[in-house]
Design a protein around this motif. Structure first.
Motif, PDB file in Angstrom:
ATOM      1  N   PRO A 199       0.795  -1.219   0.013  1.00  0.00           N
ATOM      2  CA  PRO A 199       0.041   0.150  -0.109  1.00  0.00           C
ATOM      3  C   PRO A 199       0.742   1.207  -0.107  1.00  0.00           C
ATOM      4  N   VAL A 200       0.509   2.154  -0.768  1.00  0.00           N
ATOM      5  CA  VAL A 200       1.373   3.459  -1.012  1.00  0.00           C
ATOM      6  C   VAL A 200       0.389   4.648  -1.301  1.00  0.00           C
ATOM      7  N   LYS A 201       1.131   5.649  -1.269  1.00  0.00           N
ATOM      8  CA  LYS A 201       0.621   7.040  -1.367  1.00  0.00           C
ATOM      9  C   LYS A 201       1.419   7.787  -2.428  1.00  0.00           C
ATOM     10  N   ILE A 202       0.771   8.153  -3.526  1.00  0.00           N
ATOM     11  CA  ILE A 202       1.473   8.909  -4.642  1.00  0.00           C
ATOM     12  C   ILE A 202       1.198  10.580  -4.530  1.00  0.00           C
ATOM     13  N   GLU A 203       1.889  11.154  -5.401  1.00  0.00           N
ATOM     14  CA  GLU A 203       1.638  12.565  -5.608  1.00  0.00           C
ATOM     15  C   GLU A 203       2.328  12.646  -7.113  1.00  0.00           C
ATOM     16  N   PRO A 204       1.766  13.440  -8.043  1.00  0.00           N
ATOM     17  CA  PRO A 204       2.432  13.906  -9.257  1.00  0.00           C
ATOM     18  C   PRO A 204       3.658  14.788  -9.249  1.00  0.00           C
ATOM     19  N   ALA A 205       4.659  14.542  -9.939  1.00  0.00           N
ATOM     20  CA  ALA A 205       5.550  15.527  -9.769  1.00  0.00           C
ATOM     21  C   ALA A 205       5.098  16.911 -10.461  1.00  0.00           C
ATOM     22  N   ARG A 206       5.362  18.076  -9.959  1.00  0.00           N
ATOM     23  CA  ARG A 206       4.621  19.298 -10.076  1.00  0.00           C
ATOM     24  C   ARG A 206       5.728  20.423 -10.305  1.00  0.00           C
ATOM     25  N   GLU A 207       5.483  21.294 -11.033  1.00  0.00           N
ATOM     26  CA  GLU A 207       6.068  22.616 -11.123  1.00  0.00           C
ATOM     27  C   GLU A 207       5.611  23.660 -10.299  1.00  0.00           C
ATOM     28  N   ARG A 208       6.432  24.136  -9.433  1.00  0.00           N
ATOM     29  CA  ARG A 208       6.132  25.148  -8.423  1.00  0.00           C
ATOM     30  C   ARG A 208       7.276  25.715  -7.749  1.00  0.00           C
ATOM     31  N   PRO A 209       7.075  26.965  -7.348  1.00  0.00           N
ATOM     32  CA  PRO A 209       8.429  27.738  -6.587  1.00  0.00           C
ATOM     33  C   PRO A 209       8.923  26.991  -5.316  1.00  0.00           C
ATOM     34  N   ILE A 210      10.234  26.814  -5.309  1.00  0.00           N
ATOM     35  CA  ILE A 210      10.928  26.393  -4.176  1.00  0.00           C
ATOM     36  C   ILE A 210      11.960  27.062  -3.793  1.00  0.00           C
ATOM     37  N   ALA A 211      12.175  27.275  -2.536  1.00  0.00           N
ATOM     38  CA  ALA A 211      13.189  28.051  -1.869  1.00  0.00           C
ATOM     39  C   ALA A 211      13.980  27.274  -0.987  1.00  0.00           C
ATOM     40  N   GLU A 212      15.330  27.336  -0.984  1.00  0.00           N
ATOM     41  CA  GLU A 212      16.288  26.546   0.219  1.00  0.00           C
ATOM     42  C   GLU A 212      16.510  27.880   0.930  1.00  0.00           C
ATOM     43  N   SER A 213      16.492  27.429   2.220  1.00  0.00           N
ATOM     44  CA  SER A 213      16.839  28.424   3.214  1.00  0.00           C
ATOM     45  C   SER A 213      17.756  28.144   4.382  1.00  0.00           C
ATOM     46  N   VAL A 214      18.704  29.041   5.045  1.00  0.00           N
ATOM     47  CA  VAL A 214      19.146  28.499   6.226  1.00  0.00           C
ATOM     48  C   VAL A 214      18.419  29.325   7.469  1.00  0.00           C
ATOM     49  N   GLN A 215      18.307  28.311   8.353  1.00  0.00           N
ATOM     50  CA  GLN A 215      17.938  29.047   9.658  1.00  0.00           C
ATOM     51  C   GLN A 215      18.548  29.511  10.738  1.00  0.00           C
ATOM     52  N   GLY A 216      18.137  30.781  11.175  1.00  0.00           N
ATOM     53  CA  GLY A 216      18.951  31.102  12.386  1.00  0.00           C
ATOM     54  C   GLY A 216      17.933  31.710  13.314  1.00  0.00           C
ATOM     55  N   TYR A 217      18.621  32.036  14.726  1.00  0.00           N
ATOM     56  CA  TYR A 217      17.888  32.612  15.605  1.00  0.00           C
ATOM     57  C   TYR A 217      18.631  33.958  16.083  1.00  0.00           C
ATOM     58  N   GLY A 218      18.057  34.923  16.619  1.00  0.00           N
ATOM     59  CA  GLY A 218      18.632  36.098  16.995  1.00  0.00           C
ATOM     60  C   GLY A 218      17.900  36.983  17.927  1.00  0.00           C
ATOM     61  N   THR A 219      18.455  38.446  17.673  1.00  0.00           N
ATOM     62  CA  THR A 219      17.470  39.604  18.265  1.00  0.00           C
ATOM     63  C   THR A 219      17.125  40.706  17.195  1.00  0.00           C
ATOM     64  N   ILE A 220      16.152  41.356  17.748  1.00  0.00           N
ATOM     65  CA  ILE A 220      15.761  42.763  16.956  1.00  0.00           C
ATOM     66  C   ILE A 220      16.407  43.724  17.400  1.00  0.00           C
ATOM     67  N   GLU A 221      17.072  44.476  16.867  1.00  0.00           N
ATOM     68  CA  GLU A 221      17.537  45.860  17.408  1.00  0.00           C
ATOM     69  C   GLU A 221      17.380  46.965  16.044  1.00  0.00           C
ATOM     70  N   PRO A 222      17.556  48.110  16.920  1.00  0.00           N
ATOM     71  CA  PRO A 222      17.417  49.381  15.791  1.00  0.00           C
ATOM     72  C   PRO A 222      18.867  49.565  15.023  1.00  0.00           C
TER      73      PRO A 222
END
Length: 357
Positions: free
Chosen positions: A28-51
């Protein structure tokens, strides 16, 4: 006859049992068709807001002076040039200005009289020159004393250097203002920075000292788009920013590299000291052929997926591109619309029969 039956059964029974077993293996499997759509690769980080540094201004006295009046309180909005603090100044300069003005006026009268007497031939030219010199010296002294008075007034009347908001008042009426300590602080909140600490493993393409190929440096660059959210606020809006500065050294205490992100704050929602989460967009494609991340597996030959045709799963090696938490870009090996298995694929083998759930 019995011998022939035994031989026949010896051949047919294993084959029959094998067919029964094979017929039972329908994954038993679940499938999804290959689709064209926007994609973005990101780097995640944490910090503080300053002026921004230029929008975070301490207001201090230039010399030790008693605080007479503080005209604002925390949270007040102020305009550039607005009087915010009044200090007690030395008024002896006022007396010096008055004396200098009187001397200049007297020498001016003496000089005008000397001009008249010289024109009438009563006094020689040397006395005229002496009178002119005395007047010019007195006028210069008066000008100097006025400048000192203006300087004293400016030092005693502290004005806001920017449009902004008073975020802190540290001084009190009656205290002697210490020039090294701000009496109050004024911040402009329209433009903010998020100082984000990025983990070293997320920046392995940033700096060569950790042993990567030089052509792989700079996965993060000045000008890249950044999405900022405030995780402490359940319904935090998304703020758009850009990378404005990269530190080239690792913080020895946190083992993080700081990245500066500038962002607009027109509604002044962001406040100094807020904890921020950032996703720096390092790669993006608006029309990428993508599949769910769980659909892509890896073996010794590299990444692969299972595609479904006639209720049968076929293993296909692919070349991947941009990836994020949910999607992976397929650069080669798939066509748009091909159904790929994204659930139940770990147990599959090539050419195995499947049942789509």
């Amino acid at each position: 006859m019995d011998r022939k039956l035994t031989v026949i059964c010896g051949y047919l029974l294993p084959a029959l049992l094998s067919g029964i077993v094979f017929a039972q293996i329908v994954a038993p499997v679940k499938i999804e068709p290959a689709r064209e759509r926007p994609i973005a690769e990101s780097v995640q980080g944490y910090g503080t807001i300053e002026p921004l540094p230029e929008d975070n201004i301490p207001v201090s006295a230039n010399s030790p002076m008693r605080i007479l009046e503080i005209l604002v309180k925390p949270g007040d909005k102020v305009k550039k040039g607005q009087l915010v603090v009044r200090l007690e100044r030395d008024h002896s300069i006022d007396v010096a200005v008055s004396k200098a003005r009187i001397t200049m006026q007297k020498d001016s009268i003496d000089y005008q009289r000397a001009v008249t007497l010289y024109d009438s031939g009563v006094i020689p030219g040397v006395k005229l020159e002496n009178a002119r010199t005395d007047y010019e010296v007195a006028r210069a002294d008066y000008k100097l004393q006025k400048q000192q008075l203006n300087y004293a007034i400016q030092n005693s009347e502290l004005r806001s250097p920017i449009d902004g908001i008073v975020t802190a008042v540290n001084g009190a009426v009656g205290q002697i203002a210490d020039p090294s300590q701000p009496i109050l602080r004024i911040v402009n909140l329209r433009h903010m920075i998020a100082i984000i600490g990025i983990e070293i493993e997320d920046l392995r393409h940033m700096i060569a000292i950790i042993g990567i190929e030089i052509e792989d440096i700079s996965s993060i660059k000045v000008g890249q788009d950044v999405n900022i959210t405030i995780p402490n606020l359940p319904e935090s809006p998304l703020f758009k920013g850009t990378v404005s500065k990269l530190n080239r050294e690792i913080n020895s205490a946190t083992q993080l590299i700081n990245v500066w992100v500038t962002l607009n704050n027109p509604d002044e929602f962001l406040q100094p000291g807020m904890f921020a989460e950032a996703r720096i967009i390092v790669k993006q494609d608006s029309t990428a052929l993508t599949v769910p991340r769980s659909a892509v597996l890896t073996d010794q030959q590299g990444p692969y997926v299972f595609v479904i045709r006639d209720s049968t799963a076929y293993k296909i090696q692919v070349r991947t591109g941009i990836g994020n938490d949910s999607l992976v870009q397929i650069l080669n090996g798939l066509r748009k619309g091909q159904p790929v298995v994204y659930q139940g694929n770990y147990e599959l083998q090539d050419s195995m029969k499947v049942r789509v759930k």
